[in-house]
Write an enzyme that holds these catalytic residues in place. Structure first.
Site: not given
Lengths: 249, 223, 662
Positions: C426, C63-64, C66, C351, C305, C287, C450, C466
């Site tokens: 979420h 993912g981002l 890794g 949230r 969103s 969420h 995460e 992110l």
């Protein structure tokens, strides 16, 4: 509703597959197509039969993992991914044929699961901008016209699902390759490698045994992200331009 | 050995596009020339003769004609050779066919490019033997190209064969013409409908022009 | 339940947990917070460029966090081996993030700064995150945007050609960079391309469709992993000088979540079993704007969103059990409850608050949508006002793709019928405990994104996931892993090492066990049941009674799983049931730890709401005196009481205050 499914079952890459018939009862129209397969798989498991293997992950239409040819159309009757297809698109009593993507470059691993490693290798061949971490100038040092940024984005939304290859009568990977060429080729950051990128990616695409493009348009018609056919023309333009260019290898 | 880049599917397609375009240019000339048939035998035969002497004495007699013939032959060979290579690649690219297949967008024209092309090649061969080199003479031989043409098209079978083949050429052109632009990188989202429309219009015009002659002979306007 | 022996019920012979030694981060330098990251980079030992080639780093997950780590480490010259369970590294679930990525660029000149992003993140995390880490995150955020733009990420731009920003998740400044509703996708593709380049250059060896099933620890150091090739079923070991886990969060313990179906805790849990402490497992983010469950076949939940709350108004009928369709309920019989309870923030409350409010009105029997009257789980998100005010065209331009998605999933037209939404799991703020260097308690085991617990405290702000994933992978880890590697060279390890042999054998044995039970219940039926337990008792609202009950039930269910689960097929082939079974088995163990953590933390904070700890108005009540610490848990055996190690949290730069959105 009650449905008859005819699903391609193939134990492994070396086996000959065949269509197997299953009846599925009490399908809710609010189910997604994959949830309908989940229900079938739960039943098969309890009956001691092996469930149908199919690729899926995010189930919200963005990861590109799922993909199957449903009644002869990649991802089925709606222009979306199989995971976002819902059973309300079908009616009671329907017979639904489910097959894997079929292409030499996408060998079947099992049932509906195929190996799309060829796509990764096309990207590895040149589908990037060489910008090692830490070397970047300030983000605002190069303005990008909004129109270019928007068009680059449209091409960049490709999820790499492979529906274009599955749908193409030639099993060509041109739409996939062209989407990346277009995304990077429209941005100023992508210019230095523009010519070499397209040459290397097309070479790799050919080496993977995909067919050639004959501008038929099935790819764009089934693309869940709406990648337009014009990207292919852009690729052609860049490739032919590169033949005279100095940086093509 | 041909360098990789000249073997790429995109380059082969470009070769087909360029050679196809050459053939289309020829067809336009050819069609306009055909219309001479409506000016009568003398005009048609004179045109036929002119083709052989045009450019003389700057070039040898028949020189320009031969140049065109060579260009055309090269185009046909390259076009067919590339098409064959690409068709074989496409066939190899999907060894296992689908059990169920539905077409979503593809046009009849785009789908018939390959076998349509083969039939057109057969037709062209027949056409050359008939009207160019005067080997086959349905309806009676003659030294006048005009008479050969009229004699031939008075045979309904010949006329129908020509008409059907012309329709196929039209289909081939409808997809081929737009494909030339797409393949050479000249299409875009905005231009695509224009190019497709233009391709269809030109194909219709061209084929209508070609059909005029056999149809007119058949119904007796030209005799 | 604050008793240190954890024995809340005299009947239970075994305590739920025991207290251990406190733990501390020893890597973050002292001194002014602005200078800490510089100082750490300067003090970290470096590896000679010629030696980097000889060092192998395993990166699990693409993912981002890794993909960016794998690409960057390879660029630095290390030999990298990268692993993902998907068929391609491009599919990791970061791809589904919609909203955007925060960065303290202050391009809008609206008062943003590194310090403000730092402040907002610490406060948003409800004062349960480390100041040093968060400050560094805010500092690095600026470089992330530069890096992504250089890679060709097509962020949204203004007509002048410069980057556009929006305000997100109730932030008062516009610091969120975005690429339509697909920011995660575009950032991940950027990282994937960087990784692909390194694969093409031969610097990264990619193993797709490969799952990590154990960690190999030799002499107290992480030295390798055991993997299963998901296509052939082959179990093998990979050895390295350092191991990076970037395997994402564990929201799928709830079965229904916005995570991808394959997201799992196995890599992290196996490392935990091998000695890595697990921090704050109970911190989960729910969420508020997801599409409600439509039936018991539901396999996952889809997020809509958060930006929808900018124009949509949330309401339910005033009367419980109101059967009328929404358009027939007159204005004065509607309860716009967020606007009523939180007049200052209205529909834009954070949230956790929006989620809990939705749960409360549904618990009162005022939920909407299909289902049994009084038990409906959904609230309306109504765009009628927005459509009237802005016109349908403008609403379409802003939210068209989201409306289409909603219509496709529910079969309802949100332009004419109010959307129905309900909260869903979420993100998980908890994860493996790491120090400032992102190193876990096992030397040589680094954890990013995460999968670690580090930067969000008890609640994550929108558009920060992110940012953290990329900060860790592009900038933090590549500047800290060298300090560890410089302490080498380490003894060569290969498959014949007793630890490796044992780990591999353990994995094989587990596979054999799962295949041999041959019971009468499917893996999914267990997973669903576990998920429901977690959602009911360890979800939006937690109570001592509920959690205690849940722990007992989870234990029973775990026992049942190992005697009744049915996994068809064999181990030496593609076997998706077997994959899922292994993951669910680990979720059982994690679930128990989550409940223990939630039970021991008797305060409410961020995503963790204990019904016993609320203000008279029903708002979350933090207990800073007793709980301003990170709870880092040590594994002692399945079903055995874990050991609690506390890391005290101190705040030098941000004053601890109670959050209020009234």
């Amino acid at each position: 509703m009650n449905l008859t499914l005819r699903i391609w079952r193939q134990k492994g890459s070396e086996d000959k597959g065949r269509m197997v018939r299953y009846e599925v009862a009490d399908v809710s129209p609010d189910m997604s197509f994959l949830e309908m397969l989940d229900v079938l798989n739960e039943r098969l498991t309890l009956e001691g039969e092996e469930p149908v293997a199919f690729d899926h992950d995010c189930r919200e239409g963005i990861c590109g993992m799922c993909g199957m040819v449903i009644n002869g159309v990649a991802h089925g009757p709606e222009v979306t991914t199989a995971c976002q297809l819902h059973m309300r698109s079908f009616s009671d009593g329907d017979t639904i044929d489910i097959e894997p993507w079929r292409a030499k470059a996408f060998p079947v691993v099992k049932d509906l699961v195929v190996d799309r490693g060829a796509f990764d290798r096309i990207i590895q061949a040149g589908g990037y901008i060489s910008a090692p971490t830490g070397s970047a100038p300030d983000a605002h040092s190069i303005p990008v016209a909004k129109a270019d940024a928007d068009r680059a984005f449209d091409a960049a939304t490709c999820i790499g699902c492979g529906a274009c290859v599955a749908a193409c009568p030639n099993a060509s990977a041109m739409l996939f390759t062209a989407a990346k060429v277009t995304h990077l080729g429209l941005l100023p950051q992508g210019q230095p490698e523009r010519a070499s990128r397209v040459v290397r990616m097309v070479d790799q695409m050919d080496a993977e045994d995909f067919g050639g493009c004959t501008n038929i348009g099935e790819c764009a018609a089934v693309c869940p992200k709406g990648i337009p056919l014009e990207t292919i023309s852009r690729l052609n333009h860049d490739l032919l331009g590169s033949l005279s260019g100095a940086d093509a290898k | 050995m041909i360098p990789t880049r000249y073997r790429s599917s995109v380059f082969l397609k470009a070769a087909m596009a360029v050679t196809g375009a050459v053939m289309v240019l020829f067809l336009i000339m050819h069609m306009v020339g055909n219309l001479k048939a409506f000016e009568g035998q003398e005009s048609f035969d004179a045109y036929s003769h002119w083709l052989r002497v045009v450019g003389y004495p700057a070039v040898p007699e028949g020189g320009l004609l031969w140049a065109i013939r060579i260009a055309l032959t090269v185009s046909v060979v390259v076009h067919i050779a590339s098409a064959t290579v690409l068709a074989l690649r496409a066939r190899r690219a999907r060894p296992q066919r689908y059990q169920t297949r539905k077409r979503v967008r593809q046009s009849y024209a785009s789908r018939t490019m390959r076998w349509g092309g083969v039939i057109i090649a057969v037709f062209v061969l027949y056409h050359i033997l008939h009207l160019t080199v005067n080997v086959i003479a349905p309806g009676g031989a003659s030294d006048s190209p005009y008479e050969r043409l009229v004699n031939g098209f008075q045979q309904p079978l010949v006329a129908v064969f020509y008409i059907v083949s012309l329709l196929l050429v039209g289909l081939h052109l409808q997809h081929g013409l737009w494909s030339v632009f797409a393949t050479l990188g000249a299409s875009s989202g905005r231009r695509e409908p224009l190019l497709r429309g233009g391709a269809t219009a030109l194909s219709v015009l061209l084929i209508a022009g070609f059909m005029l002659v056999p149809v007119s002979v058949m119904i007796g306007w030209v005799s | 339940m604050t008793a240190s022996d954890g024995s809340h019920a005299p009947m239970t012979p075994m305590p739920l947990y025991t207290d251990g030694e406190p733990i501390a981060d020893t890597k973050a330098p002292a001194g002014p917070i602005e200078a800490r990251w510089d100082e750490r980079r300067f003090n970290a030992r470096l590896v000679n460029p010629a030696n980097k080639r000889k060092l192998t780093v395993l990166v699990v997950g693409t993912g981002l966090a890794g993909a960016s780590a794998g690409a960057t480490l390879a660029e630095l010259g290390y030999h990298v081996k990268s692993f993902c369970y998907q068929d391609s590294p491009r599919r990791a679930h970061s791809i589904a993030a919609q909203g955007g990525i925060n960065a303290a660029k202050n391009y809008r000149n609206d008062g943003d700064s590194i310090h403000r992003l730092f402040y907002d993140t610490v406060k948003g995390g409800d004062f349960r995150a480390r100041e040093s880490n968060v400050y560094r995150l805010a500092q690095v955020s600026v470089e992330i945007i530069d890096q992504c733009v250089a890679q060709g990420v097509p962020f949204a731009r203004e007509y002048g050609g410069l980057l556009d920003n929006r305000s997100f998740g109730g932030a008062q400044v516009s610091r969120t960079f975005y690429a339509r509703g697909q920011t995660g996708q575009q950032l991940l593709i950027g990282a994937y391309q960087a990784l692909s380049r390194q694969i093409g250059l031969g610097n990264v060896e990619m193993h797709a469709r490969t799952e990590m099933l154990d960690l190999i620890v030799v002499d107290g150091r992480a030295r390798g992993i055991v993997t299963r090739d998901l296509v052939t079923g082959e179990i093998s070991s990979h050895f390295a000088d350092a191991v990076v886990l970037a395997t994402g969060g564990y929201g799928n313990v709830f079965f229904l979540s916005t995570n991808a179906k394959g997201c799992n805790v196995t890599a992290v849990w196996r490392a935990h079993r091998k000695g890595a402490l697990f921090a704050n497992p109970c911190y989960t983010q729910i969420h508020p704007t997801c599409i409600p469950v439509s039936g018991d076949y539901q396999s996952k939940l889809t997020l809509m969103s958060e930006s929808l709350r900018n124009d949509g108004r949330v309401w339910v009928p005033k009367k419980a059990g109101d059967e009328r369709p929404p358009n027939e309920i007159p204005e004065d019989e509607r309860d716009y409850y967020l606007e009523r309870i939180y007049p200052a923030f209205g529909n834009l409350v954070p949230r956790d608050i929006a989620s809990r409010a939705a749960k409360n009105v549904c618990d009162e029997g005022r939920g909407v949508g299909p289902g049994e009257s009084g038990h409906r789980q959904g609230v309306y998100l109504d765009f009628a006002d927005a459509i009237q005010r802005l016109g349908r065209k403008a609403v379409e331009a802003k939210y068209g793709n989201l409306f289409d998605m909603y219509a496709r999933i529910t079969g309802e037209d949100p332009y004419t019928v109010p959307m129905r939404i309900y909260p869903a799991v979420h993100y998980t703020m908890g994860g493996l405990w790491v120090d400032y260097d992102l190193q876990s308690t096992i030397p040589g085991l680094f954890v990013t994104g995460e999968a670690n617990f580090s930067d969000h405290g008890a609640n994550r702000l929108g558009a920060s996931a992110l940012m953290q994933g990329l900060a860790d992978g592009y900038f933090v880890l590549p500047n800290t892993v060298n300090d560890y590697l410089a302490s080498g060279p380490f003894e060569k390890v290969d498959a014949s090492h007793p630890e490796a042999v044992a780990a591999e054998e353990e994995v094989r044995e587990r596979v054999r066990r799962l295949l041999s039970v041959d019971g009468d219940r499917t893996v999914d039926s267990f997973h669903r049941e576990l998920g429901k337990l977690m959602w009911d008792y360890c979800g939006m609202e937690r109570t001592e009674e509920g959690l205690t009950k849940a722990i007992d039930r989870i234990r029973e269910l775990r026992e049942e799983f190992w005697t009744r689960v049915k996994v068809t097929g064999g181990g030496e082939e593609l076997n998706q049931s077997l994959e899922r079974a292994g993951r669910v088995a680990d979720f059982f163990e994690l679930a128990e730890l989550m409940c223990i953590d939630a039970l021991h933390r008797t305060e409410s904070c961020g995503g963790h709401f204990r019904a016993e700890s609320q203000t008279p108005e029903g708002e979350a009540l933090r207990d800073d005196e007793n709980f301003a610490y990170v709870a880092a848990w040590e594994y002692t055996g399945t079903g055995e009481p874990p050991v609690l190690h506390k890391e005290e949290l101190t705040y030098e730069y941000v004053k601890m205050t109670q959050r209020s959105y009234k």
